[in-house]
Design a protein around this motif. Structure first.
Motif, PDB file in Angstrom:
ATOM      1  N   TYR A   7      74.596 -40.982 -18.642  1.00 35.91           N
ATOM      2  CA  TYR A   7      75.522 -40.314 -17.725  1.00 35.91           C
ATOM      3  C   TYR A   7      74.831 -39.154 -17.003  1.00 35.91           C
ATOM      4  CZ  TYR A   7      78.648 -42.849 -20.856  1.00 35.91           C
ATOM      5  OH  TYR A   7      79.253 -43.841 -21.606  1.00 35.91           O
ATOM      6  N   LEU A   8      73.951 -38.466 -17.710  1.00 37.52           N
ATOM      7  CA  LEU A   8      73.185 -37.385 -17.083  1.00 37.52           C
ATOM      8  C   LEU A   8      72.301 -37.936 -15.970  1.00 37.52           C
ATOM      9  CD1 LEU A   8      72.220 -34.426 -17.007  1.00 37.52           C
ATOM     10  CD2 LEU A   8      70.579 -35.009 -18.807  1.00 37.52           C
ATOM     11  N   LEU A   9      71.653 -39.058 -16.232  1.00 35.61           N
ATOM     12  CA  LEU A   9      70.806 -39.688 -15.206  1.00 35.61           C
ATOM     13  C   LEU A   9      71.641 -40.132 -14.019  1.00 35.61           C
ATOM     14  CD1 LEU A   9      68.038 -40.762 -14.334  1.00 35.61           C
ATOM     15  CD2 LEU A   9      68.569 -42.886 -15.559  1.00 35.61           C
ATOM     16  N   ASN A  10      72.825 -40.698 -14.274  1.00 32.66           N
ATOM     17  CA  ASN A  10      73.710 -41.106 -13.182  1.00 32.66           C
ATOM     18  C   ASN A  10      74.067 -39.920 -12.288  1.00 32.66           C
ATOM     19  OD1 ASN A  10      73.729 -43.687 -14.202  1.00 32.66           O
ATOM     20  ND2 ASN A  10      75.716 -43.507 -15.202  1.00 32.66           N
ATOM     21  N   SER A  11      74.403 -38.785 -12.906  1.00 30.86           N
ATOM     22  CA  SER A  11      74.771 -37.604 -12.138  1.00 30.86           C
ATOM     23  C   SER A  11      73.597 -37.091 -11.322  1.00 30.86           C
ATOM     24  CB  SER A  11      75.283 -36.502 -13.073  1.00 30.86           C
ATOM     25  OG  SER A  11      76.564 -36.810 -13.579  1.00 30.86           O
ATOM     26  N   VAL A  12      72.411 -37.072 -11.921  1.00 32.43           N
ATOM     27  CA  VAL A  12      71.221 -36.597 -11.205  1.00 32.43           C
ATOM     28  C   VAL A  12      70.931 -37.482  -9.993  1.00 32.43           C
ATOM     29  CG1 VAL A  12      68.722 -36.280 -11.365  1.00 32.43           C
ATOM     30  CG2 VAL A  12      70.194 -35.478 -13.208  1.00 32.43           C
ATOM     31  N   VAL A  13      70.974 -38.793 -10.201  1.00 32.05           N
ATOM     32  CA  VAL A  13      70.680 -39.727  -9.106  1.00 32.05           C
ATOM     33  C   VAL A  13      71.709 -39.608  -7.989  1.00 32.05           C
ATOM     34  CG1 VAL A  13      70.547 -42.175  -8.494  1.00 32.05           C
ATOM     35  CG2 VAL A  13      69.432 -41.346 -10.563  1.00 32.05           C
ATOM     36  N   LEU A  14      72.986 -39.620  -8.351  1.00 35.94           N
ATOM     37  CA  LEU A  14      74.043 -39.562  -7.339  1.00 35.94           C
ATOM     38  C   LEU A  14      74.028 -38.235  -6.580  1.00 35.94           C
ATOM     39  CD1 LEU A  14      77.072 -41.293  -9.092  1.00 35.94           C
ATOM     40  CD2 LEU A  14      75.859 -42.073  -7.063  1.00 35.94           C
ATOM     41  N   ALA A  15      73.883 -37.121  -7.287  1.00 33.76           N
ATOM     42  CA  ALA A  15      73.879 -35.822  -6.624  1.00 33.76           C
ATOM     43  C   ALA A  15      72.664 -35.665  -5.720  1.00 33.76           C
ATOM     44  CB  ALA A  15      73.917 -34.709  -7.669  1.00 33.76           C
ATOM     45  N   ASN A  55      82.627 -49.819  -7.619  1.00 35.78           N
ATOM     46  CA  ASN A  55      81.756 -49.812  -8.794  1.00 35.78           C
ATOM     47  C   ASN A  55      80.279 -49.890  -8.410  1.00 35.78           C
ATOM     48  OD1 ASN A  55      81.397 -49.609 -11.615  1.00 35.78           O
ATOM     49  ND2 ASN A  55      81.104 -51.810 -11.793  1.00 35.78           N
ATOM     50  N   THR A  56      79.927 -49.254  -7.282  1.00 38.34           N
ATOM     51  CA  THR A  56      78.527 -49.169  -6.860  1.00 38.34           C
ATOM     52  C   THR A  56      78.199 -47.728  -6.508  1.00 38.34           C
ATOM     53  OG1 THR A  56      79.012 -49.561  -4.507  1.00 38.34           O
ATOM     54  CG2 THR A  56      78.629 -51.495  -5.900  1.00 38.34           C
ATOM     55  N   TYR A  57      76.927 -47.385  -6.616  1.00 38.37           N
ATOM     56  CA  TYR A  57      76.491 -46.051  -6.215  1.00 38.37           C
ATOM     57  C   TYR A  57      76.726 -45.828  -4.721  1.00 38.37           C
ATOM     58  CZ  TYR A  57      74.202 -45.186 -10.713  1.00 38.37           C
ATOM     59  OH  TYR A  57      73.948 -44.971 -12.041  1.00 38.37           O
ATOM     60  N   ALA A  58      76.565 -46.888  -3.923  1.00 38.89           N
ATOM     61  CA  ALA A  58      76.779 -46.762  -2.481  1.00 38.89           C
ATOM     62  C   ALA A  58      78.212 -46.321  -2.181  1.00 38.89           C
ATOM     63  CB  ALA A  58      76.484 -48.092  -1.793  1.00 38.89           C
ATOM     64  N   GLY A  59      79.172 -46.906  -2.892  1.00 38.86           N
ATOM     65  CA  GLY A  59      80.561 -46.506  -2.697  1.00 38.86           C
ATOM     66  C   GLY A  59      80.809 -45.077  -3.125  1.00 38.86           C
ATOM     67  N   ALA A  60      80.151 -44.649  -4.200  1.00 38.94           N
ATOM     68  CA  ALA A  60      80.326 -43.275  -4.669  1.00 38.94           C
ATOM     69  C   ALA A  60      79.722 -42.267  -3.705  1.00 38.94           C
ATOM     70  CB  ALA A  60      79.691 -43.116  -6.053  1.00 38.94           C
ATOM     71  N   LEU A  61      78.746 -42.694  -2.893  1.00 40.31           N
ATOM     72  CA  LEU A  61      78.052 -41.773  -1.986  1.00 40.31           C
ATOM     73  C   LEU A  61      78.735 -41.631  -0.629  1.00 40.31           C
ATOM     74  CD1 LEU A  61      74.365 -42.858  -2.669  1.00 40.31           C
ATOM     75  CD2 LEU A  61      75.405 -40.675  -3.294  1.00 40.31           C
ATOM     76  N   VAL A  62      79.595 -42.577  -0.277  1.00 38.29           N
ATOM     77  CA  VAL A  62      80.178 -42.591   1.065  1.00 38.29           C
ATOM     78  C   VAL A  62      80.844 -41.267   1.472  1.00 38.29           C
ATOM     79  CG1 VAL A  62      82.030 -43.628   2.461  1.00 38.29           C
ATOM     80  CG2 VAL A  62      80.409 -45.089   1.253  1.00 38.29           C
ATOM     81  N   PRO A  64      84.496 -40.341  -8.305  1.00 38.91           N
ATOM     82  CA  PRO A  64      83.780 -41.228  -9.240  1.00 38.91           C
ATOM     83  C   PRO A  64      84.707 -41.924 -10.232  1.00 38.91           C
ATOM     84  CG  PRO A  64      82.598 -39.165  -9.000  1.00 38.91           C
ATOM     85  CD  PRO A  64      83.916 -38.989  -8.312  1.00 38.91           C
ATOM     86  N   LEU A  65      85.779 -41.237 -10.646  1.00 30.84           N
ATOM     87  CA  LEU A  65      86.740 -41.852 -11.560  1.00 30.84           C
ATOM     88  C   LEU A  65      87.404 -43.057 -10.920  1.00 30.84           C
ATOM     89  CD1 LEU A  65      88.360 -41.706 -14.242  1.00 30.84           C
ATOM     90  CD2 LEU A  65      89.997 -40.248 -13.023  1.00 30.84           C
ATOM     91  N   ILE A  66      87.659 -42.974  -9.601  1.00 30.39           N
ATOM     92  CA  ILE A  66      88.338 -44.061  -8.895  1.00 30.39           C
ATOM     93  C   ILE A  66      87.383 -45.200  -8.562  1.00 30.39           C
ATOM     94  CG2 ILE A  66      89.519 -44.659  -6.731  1.00 30.39           C
ATOM     95  CD1 ILE A  66      90.678 -41.830  -6.733  1.00 30.39           C
ATOM     96  N   ILE A  67      86.208 -44.884  -8.068  1.00 32.91           N
ATOM     97  CA  ILE A  67      85.314 -45.889  -7.497  1.00 32.91           C
ATOM     98  C   ILE A  67      84.413 -46.544  -8.542  1.00 32.91           C
ATOM     99  CG2 ILE A  67      83.352 -44.414  -6.923  1.00 32.91           C
ATOM    100  CD1 ILE A  67      84.934 -47.022  -4.583  1.00 32.91           C
ATOM    101  N   LEU A  68      84.103 -45.837  -9.640  1.00 30.68           N
ATOM    102  CA  LEU A  68      83.194 -46.372 -10.654  1.00 30.68           C
ATOM    103  C   LEU A  68      84.008 -46.879 -11.841  1.00 30.68           C
ATOM    104  CD1 LEU A  68      80.446 -43.587 -10.541  1.00 30.68           C
ATOM    105  CD2 LEU A  68      80.422 -45.813  -9.394  1.00 30.68           C
ATOM    106  N   THR A  69      84.149 -48.174 -11.934  1.00 29.87           N
ATOM    107  CA  THR A  69      84.982 -48.762 -12.980  1.00 29.87           C
ATOM    108  C   THR A  69      84.198 -49.107 -14.239  1.00 29.87           C
ATOM    109  OG1 THR A  69      84.675 -50.965 -11.989  1.00 29.87           O
ATOM    110  CG2 THR A  69      86.600 -49.701 -11.287  1.00 29.87           C
ATOM    111  N   ASP A  70      82.905 -49.306 -14.109  1.00 31.76           N
ATOM    112  CA  ASP A  70      82.063 -49.648 -15.254  1.00 31.76           C
ATOM    113  C   ASP A  70      81.626 -48.368 -15.953  1.00 31.76           C
ATOM    114  OD1 ASP A  70      80.308 -50.606 -17.102  1.00 31.76           O
ATOM    115  OD2 ASP A  70      79.198 -51.889 -15.720  1.00 31.76           O
ATOM    116  N   GLN A  71      81.842 -48.286 -17.260  1.00 39.97           N
ATOM    117  CA  GLN A  71      81.534 -47.062 -17.995  1.00 39.97           C
ATOM    118  C   GLN A  71      80.056 -46.696 -17.915  1.00 39.97           C
ATOM    119  OE1 GLN A  71      83.067 -46.970 -21.960  1.00 39.97           O
ATOM    120  NE2 GLN A  71      82.103 -45.038 -22.498  1.00 39.97           N
ATOM    121  N   SER A  72      79.180 -47.678 -17.790  1.00 41.10           N
ATOM    122  CA  SER A  72      77.754 -47.384 -17.716  1.00 41.10           C
ATOM    123  C   SER A  72      77.375 -46.653 -16.437  1.00 41.10           C
ATOM    124  CB  SER A  72      76.939 -48.682 -17.820  1.00 41.10           C
ATOM    125  OG  SER A  72      77.212 -49.536 -16.713  1.00 41.10           O
ATOM    126  N   ASN A  73      78.266 -46.667 -15.427  1.00 44.24           N
ATOM    127  CA  ASN A  73      78.011 -45.978 -14.164  1.00 44.24           C
ATOM    128  C   ASN A  73      78.660 -44.604 -14.093  1.00 44.24           C
ATOM    129  OD1 ASN A  73      76.509 -48.123 -13.127  1.00 44.24           O
ATOM    130  ND2 ASN A  73      78.322 -49.122 -12.254  1.00 44.24           N
TER     131      ASN A  73
END
Length: 271
Positions: A66-74, A133-140, A208-217
């Motif tokens: 989850y820390l890596l996900n936050s770093v990458v997305l931010a 459920n994609t990083y692209a959607g979370a970044l829009v 992120p709660l809405i767009i990321l449905t997979d817990q690994s993301n």
């Protein structure tokens, strides 16, 4: 020291203590043994310092992912926001095109509309595009912030028109002018905008709660909320998770604080 100045400094110190105490206690509790924080009165310092909760989070709960996900997305949100927002802000400030003022006024008017109103339409659009459920959607939502556009535009107004015209007379293209003259002049506000976007993306919970449905993301705020439902009684583990979430952005803010303050002050004076 004069009594008035002494009272003022004392008041500032008390306010700082009140503001910082919850943060300091959060860090202290994260090192306590399980159940120690539930005692009454709550202890200020651990009786025995332990890293068991941090080990539990990273080894068992997958907090490293989850820390890596936050770093990458931010990080991606910050880079993309700068790529889109900085040139657009400069264009609204210095380039002449039809409808510029009306379009800018319309964008500024949109600032009064709560962001939550656009959440459902944006989600449905991204669902139709297959970006749920994609990083692209979370970044829009971070691609072009109206507030960031306004911030850059107001600061870019301080760049002398004479300097830009002189560069054009010398044969410089608009791209060269932007890279060699505009970007160095905008450095304080670019750092300020980058800090705003990074902190906002890192701390964002709803989207992120809405767009990321997979817990690994999941990002850290979402993962911490999900973890709290399973370990609601484990105060020490929750505090350790909060420390992991807060510490990186706090360190980043303190490291870039002078650039942030310089950009905000310069923008307020020049804009």
């Amino acid at each position: 020291m004069k009594p008035r100045a002494l009272l003022l400094n004392l008041a500032v110190a008390v306010i700082a203590l009140v503001v910082l105490f919850p943060l300091a206690w959060m860090v202290s509790v994260s090192f306590m043994s399980t159940g120690e924080a539930a005692n009454f009165p709550p202890p200020l310092l651990p009786s025995t310092w332990t890293l068991e909760h941090y080990r539990e989070l990273f080894v068992t709960q997958g907090m490293g992912r989850y820390l890596l996900n936050s770093v990458v997305l931010a990080t991606l949100a910050t880079i993309l926001a700068l790529l889109f927002t900085v040139p657009a802000g400069y264009a609204f400030a210095k380039l002449r095109f039809r409808g510029r003022e009306r379009l800018f006024q319309l964008l500024v008017a949109a600032l009064v509309v709560p962001a939550q109103i656009g959440t459902l339409p944006l989600f449905l659009m991204l669902k139709g595009m297959g970006l749920v459920n994609t990083y692209a959607g979370a970044l829009v939502p971070w691609l072009a912030s109206i507030f960031g556009l306004f911030l850059v535009r107001q600061y870019a107004l301080s760049i002398p028109d004479e300097m830009l015209e002189a560069a054009r007379v010398d044969g410089a293209s608009e791209g060269q002018i932007f890279r060699r003259i505009v970007l160095p002049s905008l450095k304080p506000i670019v750092v300020t905008l980058a800090l705003f976007v990074f902190l906002g993306s890192w701390n964002d919970f709803l989207w992120p709660l809405i767009i990321l449905t997979d817990q690994s993301n999941y990002t850290l705020p979402v993962a911490l909320a999900a973890l709290s439902r399973e370990h609601v009684q484990d105060i020490e583990m929750m505090m350790a998770g909060a420390v992991i979430t807060v510490a990186p952005v706090l360190i980043l803010f303190l490291a870039l604080q002078r650039y942030y303050i310089r950009g905000m002050l310069a923008g307020s004076v020049k804009g």
